[in-house]
Design an enzyme around this catalytic site. Structure first.
Site, mmCIF file in Angstrom:
data_model
loop_
_atom_site.group_PDB
_atom_site.id
_atom_site.type_symbol
_atom_site.label_atom_id
_atom_site.label_comp_id
_atom_site.label_asym_id
_atom_site.label_seq_id
_atom_site.Cartn_x
_atom_site.Cartn_y
_atom_site.Cartn_z
ATOM 1 N N ARG A 10 -8.535 60.103 100.045
ATOM 2 C CA ARG A 10 -7.441 60.301 99.101
ATOM 3 C C ARG A 10 -7.739 59.484 97.845
ATOM 4 O O ARG A 10 -8.550 58.556 97.863
ATOM 5 C CB ARG A 10 -6.119 59.850 99.713
ATOM 6 C CG ARG A 10 -5.637 60.713 100.868
ATOM 7 C CD ARG A 10 -4.387 60.108 101.498
ATOM 8 N NE ARG A 10 -3.326 59.935 100.502
ATOM 9 C CZ ARG A 10 -2.361 59.017 100.609
ATOM 10 N NH1 ARG A 10 -2.346 58.172 101.616
ATOM 11 N NH2 ARG A 10 -1.419 58.946 99.669
ATOM 12 N N SER A 12 -5.591 57.546 96.024
ATOM 13 C CA SER A 12 -4.782 56.370 95.727
ATOM 14 C C SER A 12 -5.665 55.130 95.701
ATOM 15 O O SER A 12 -6.756 55.092 96.292
ATOM 16 C CB SER A 12 -3.676 56.194 96.771
ATOM 17 O OG SER A 12 -4.214 55.761 98.008
ATOM 18 N N LYS A 79 -2.651 55.049 111.156
ATOM 19 C CA LYS A 79 -1.258 55.304 111.509
ATOM 20 C C LYS A 79 -0.745 56.628 110.929
ATOM 21 O O LYS A 79 0.303 57.112 111.333
ATOM 22 C CB LYS A 79 -0.366 54.148 111.060
ATOM 23 C CG LYS A 79 -0.181 53.994 109.570
ATOM 24 C CD LYS A 79 0.821 52.882 109.268
ATOM 25 C CE LYS A 79 1.061 52.745 107.777
ATOM 26 N NZ LYS A 79 2.090 51.726 107.475
ATOM 27 N N ASP A 80 -1.484 57.233 109.976
ATOM 28 C CA ASP A 80 -1.076 58.516 109.410
ATOM 29 C C ASP A 80 -1.514 59.708 110.253
ATOM 30 O O ASP A 80 -1.066 60.833 110.010
ATOM 31 C CB ASP A 80 -1.671 58.694 108.000
ATOM 32 C CG ASP A 80 -1.023 57.783 106.977
ATOM 33 O OD1 ASP A 80 0.077 57.267 107.249
ATOM 34 O OD2 ASP A 80 -1.614 57.581 105.903
ATOM 35 N N THR A 123 11.961 49.652 101.215
ATOM 36 C CA THR A 123 10.864 49.987 102.117
ATOM 37 C C THR A 123 10.837 51.497 102.301
ATOM 38 O O THR A 123 11.854 52.170 102.130
ATOM 39 C CB THR A 123 10.993 49.288 103.484
ATOM 40 O OG1 THR A 123 9.862 49.640 104.302
ATOM 41 C CG2 THR A 123 12.255 49.699 104.197
ATOM 42 N N LEU A 126 11.079 54.428 108.107
ATOM 43 C CA LEU A 126 12.285 54.378 108.923
ATOM 44 C C LEU A 126 12.190 53.261 109.962
ATOM 45 O O LEU A 126 13.188 52.619 110.284
ATOM 46 C CB LEU A 126 12.512 55.729 109.603
ATOM 47 C CG LEU A 126 13.778 55.859 110.443
ATOM 48 C CD1 LEU A 126 15.021 55.528 109.627
ATOM 49 C CD2 LEU A 126 13.891 57.259 111.020
ATOM 50 N N ARG A 127 11.004 53.018 110.478
ATOM 51 C CA ARG A 127 10.809 51.921 111.436
ATOM 52 C C ARG A 127 11.250 50.581 110.836
ATOM 53 O O ARG A 127 11.927 49.780 111.476
ATOM 54 C CB ARG A 127 9.325 51.856 111.841
ATOM 55 C CG ARG A 127 8.940 50.595 112.624
ATOM 56 C CD ARG A 127 7.423 50.479 112.758
ATOM 57 N NE ARG A 127 6.781 50.393 111.458
ATOM 58 C CZ ARG A 127 6.637 49.260 110.769
ATOM 59 N NH1 ARG A 127 7.104 48.124 111.247
ATOM 60 N NH2 ARG A 127 6.018 49.260 109.602
ATOM 61 N N ARG A 128 10.869 50.327 109.573
ATOM 62 C CA ARG A 128 11.255 49.067 108.925
ATOM 63 C C ARG A 128 12.751 49.068 108.607
ATOM 64 O O ARG A 128 13.430 48.046 108.761
ATOM 65 C CB ARG A 128 10.444 48.852 107.647
ATOM 66 C CG ARG A 128 8.952 48.662 107.885
ATOM 67 C CD ARG A 128 8.244 48.290 106.581
ATOM 68 N NE ARG A 128 6.787 48.277 106.768
ATOM 69 C CZ ARG A 128 5.938 49.028 106.079
ATOM 70 N NH1 ARG A 128 6.380 49.842 105.137
ATOM 71 N NH2 ARG A 128 4.640 48.956 106.308
ATOM 72 N N ARG A 145 9.566 55.251 97.742
ATOM 73 C CA ARG A 145 8.242 55.850 97.902
ATOM 74 C C ARG A 145 7.376 55.435 96.733
ATOM 75 O O ARG A 145 7.866 54.911 95.736
ATOM 76 C CB ARG A 145 8.333 57.381 97.961
ATOM 77 C CG ARG A 145 8.230 57.940 99.371
ATOM 78 C CD ARG A 145 7.818 59.401 99.351
ATOM 79 N NE ARG A 145 6.382 59.568 99.230
ATOM 80 C CZ ARG A 145 5.775 60.741 99.244
ATOM 81 N NH1 ARG A 145 6.465 61.840 99.345
ATOM 82 N NH2 ARG A 145 4.468 60.824 99.135
ATOM 83 N N GLY A 146 6.074 55.708 96.844
ATOM 84 C CA GLY A 146 5.153 55.383 95.769
ATOM 85 C C GLY A 146 4.023 54.514 96.259
ATOM 86 O O GLY A 146 4.033 54.011 97.384
ATOM 87 N N ASN A 147 3.015 54.325 95.392
ATOM 88 C CA ASN A 147 1.886 53.501 95.785
ATOM 89 C C ASN A 147 2.257 52.022 95.757
ATOM 90 O O ASN A 147 3.386 51.647 95.416
ATOM 91 C CB ASN A 147 0.663 53.798 94.893
ATOM 92 C CG ASN A 147 0.945 53.508 93.421
ATOM 93 O OD1 ASN A 147 1.716 52.621 93.081
ATOM 94 N ND2 ASN A 147 0.302 54.266 92.545
ATOM 95 N N VAL A 148 1.321 51.170 96.122
ATOM 96 C CA VAL A 148 1.603 49.736 96.245
ATOM 97 C C VAL A 148 2.089 49.152 94.918
ATOM 98 O O VAL A 148 3.087 48.426 94.875
ATOM 99 C CB VAL A 148 0.362 48.983 96.752
ATOM 100 C CG1 VAL A 148 0.568 47.472 96.661
ATOM 101 C CG2 VAL A 148 0.065 49.369 98.202
ATOM 102 N N THR A 150 3.548 50.611 92.422
ATOM 103 C CA THR A 150 4.887 51.115 92.116
ATOM 104 C C THR A 150 5.946 50.337 92.889
ATOM 105 O O THR A 150 6.983 49.941 92.355
ATOM 106 C CB THR A 150 4.990 52.613 92.453
ATOM 107 O OG1 THR A 150 4.065 53.343 91.649
ATOM 108 C CG2 THR A 150 6.395 53.140 92.195
ATOM 109 N N ARG A 151 5.671 50.092 94.154
ATOM 110 C CA ARG A 151 6.636 49.374 94.983
ATOM 111 C C ARG A 151 6.764 47.917 94.552
ATOM 112 O O ARG A 151 7.878 47.380 94.492
ATOM 113 C CB ARG A 151 6.226 49.467 96.454
ATOM 114 C CG ARG A 151 6.241 50.900 96.972
ATOM 115 C CD ARG A 151 5.883 50.967 98.435
ATOM 116 N NE ARG A 151 5.620 52.349 98.826
ATOM 117 C CZ ARG A 151 5.834 52.841 100.032
ATOM 118 N NH1 ARG A 151 6.334 52.072 100.971
ATOM 119 N NH2 ARG A 151 5.553 54.091 100.317
ATOM 120 N N CYS A 240 4.639 59.925 113.075
ATOM 121 C CA CYS A 240 4.273 58.658 112.453
ATOM 122 C C CYS A 240 5.396 58.073 111.604
ATOM 123 O O CYS A 240 5.335 56.910 111.217
ATOM 124 C CB CYS A 240 3.014 58.824 111.600
ATOM 125 S SG CYS A 240 3.176 60.013 110.249
#
Length: 322
Positions: A10, A12, A79-80, A123, A126-128, A145-148, A150-151, A240
């Site tokens: 990918r 990113s 994990k994806d 975050t 949903l797990r978090r 949502r978004g890349n690192v 952005t967050r 996931c």
């Protein structure tokens, strides 16, 4: 001269960093040159919540390119990956895993315990979200949502609108951004996602020379831990982005090396929180995960997983690869 191997990734920053690390390690170990080939996935093109796009949204295009022969191998955030095996493809290596824990990035260097009631915490998983609600700290959990970058900008940038964000520590480490972490979260507070921090190096199963070549990157303890965690996820028949957490650690036991696996299923609003653990040998990694999942199901995990689409008051379900 032998042509460079084509590694699909990918585009990113995190994916490129992960793939670049794998490429460099393979070249160092074998002398084979590797070139990165960017592949755009459905998850990259969409801004919709990941659970609406389906499991494997970040990997299907890479797998299509592998099957078509336009790339030789691919690197995924493990994990994806869907838990079902992909026909004709093979996980040839699981490199040594990065720290799988979650990390808090907060204003003013605060830890999780120092956040006041009403603090806005962002975050994507949903797990978090579920585990933050389960802490009972009266935090305002905001799906993002978004890349690192952005967050991080949501809490550290000039237009910051959050008090903190929770991200995978491994992603920050691979991007050289651990300096922004204000607390690495204890798994007792925030159990990681199955396979978090691990990479999967995948190729065509009939390319035996490449299967053997990529095998030099495999780290057996990391593979065993991930197998146990993902066996739990598969037995629960959860995707996931589900509120399922698992963390396998290898340690020396009385009879040699053993896996200590912790698993959890948490309701999206945090009101139900099932947590169990189990130990066994690395050779039985898959069976450990299956057995732990069976115990969670006996306690009612399936009824919690049936609530996946309801993330509690004021929240929505967003998936995450970061």
């Amino acid at each position: 001269m032998t042509a460079p191997l084509r590694l699909g990734t990918r585009g990113s920053a995190l994916a490129m960093a992960q793939s670049g690390h794998v490429a460099a390690a393979l070249t160092a170990a074998t002398g084979r040159e590797v070139e990165l080939v960017e592949v755009v996935t459905a998850g990259d093109r969409s801004t919709a919540p990941v659970h609406r796009l389906g499991v494997g949204v970040f990997v299907s295009a890479l797998r299509d390119a592998l099957t078509a022969g336009t790339i030789d191998f691919a690197v995924h955030s493990y994990k994806d990956l869907p838990t079902a095996a992909a026909a004709g493809l093979h996980i040839a290596a699981v490199p040594q895993r990065q720290d799988p824990r979650d990390a808090l990035v907060a204003r003013d260097g605060r830890t999780l315990a120092e956040l006041p009631p009403g603090a806005r915490v962002g975050t994507g998983a949903l797990r978090r979200i579920a585990q933050l609600h389960a802490l009972g700290m009266q935090l305002e959990v905001t799906p993002i949502r978004g890349n690192v970058d952005t967050r991080l900008g949501r809490v550290l940038g000039p237009d910051a609108d959050l008090d903190a964000v929770v991200l995978a520590r491994a992603g920050l480490a691979r991007l050289g951004r651990t300096d922004v972490i204000t607390e690495t979260l204890d798994p007792m507070l925030m159990l990681p996602a199955p396979a978090q921090g691990a990479l999967a190096v995948e190729c065509r199963i009939d390319d035996q020379d490449l299967v053997e070549l990529l095998g030099v990157l495999d780290h057996a303890p990391s593979r065993a831990a991930v197998i146990a965690e993902r066996a739990l996820l598969a037995t629960l028949e959860a995707g996931c982005s589900a509120p399922v957490a698992a963390y396998g650690e290898l340690a020396e036991g009385d009879a040699g090396e053993e896996i200590y696996l912790r698993g959890a299923v948490i309701s999206p609003d945090g009101t139900r929180d099932l947590r169990l653990s189990r130990t066994g040998t690395p050779a039985d990694a898959a069976e450990i995960g299956k057995a732990l999942a069976a115990e969670l199901l006996e306690l009612g995990a399936d009824s919690i997983l049936g609530q996946e689409g309801h993330a509690g008051p004021g929240t929505q379900q967003f998936g995450s690869t970061e």
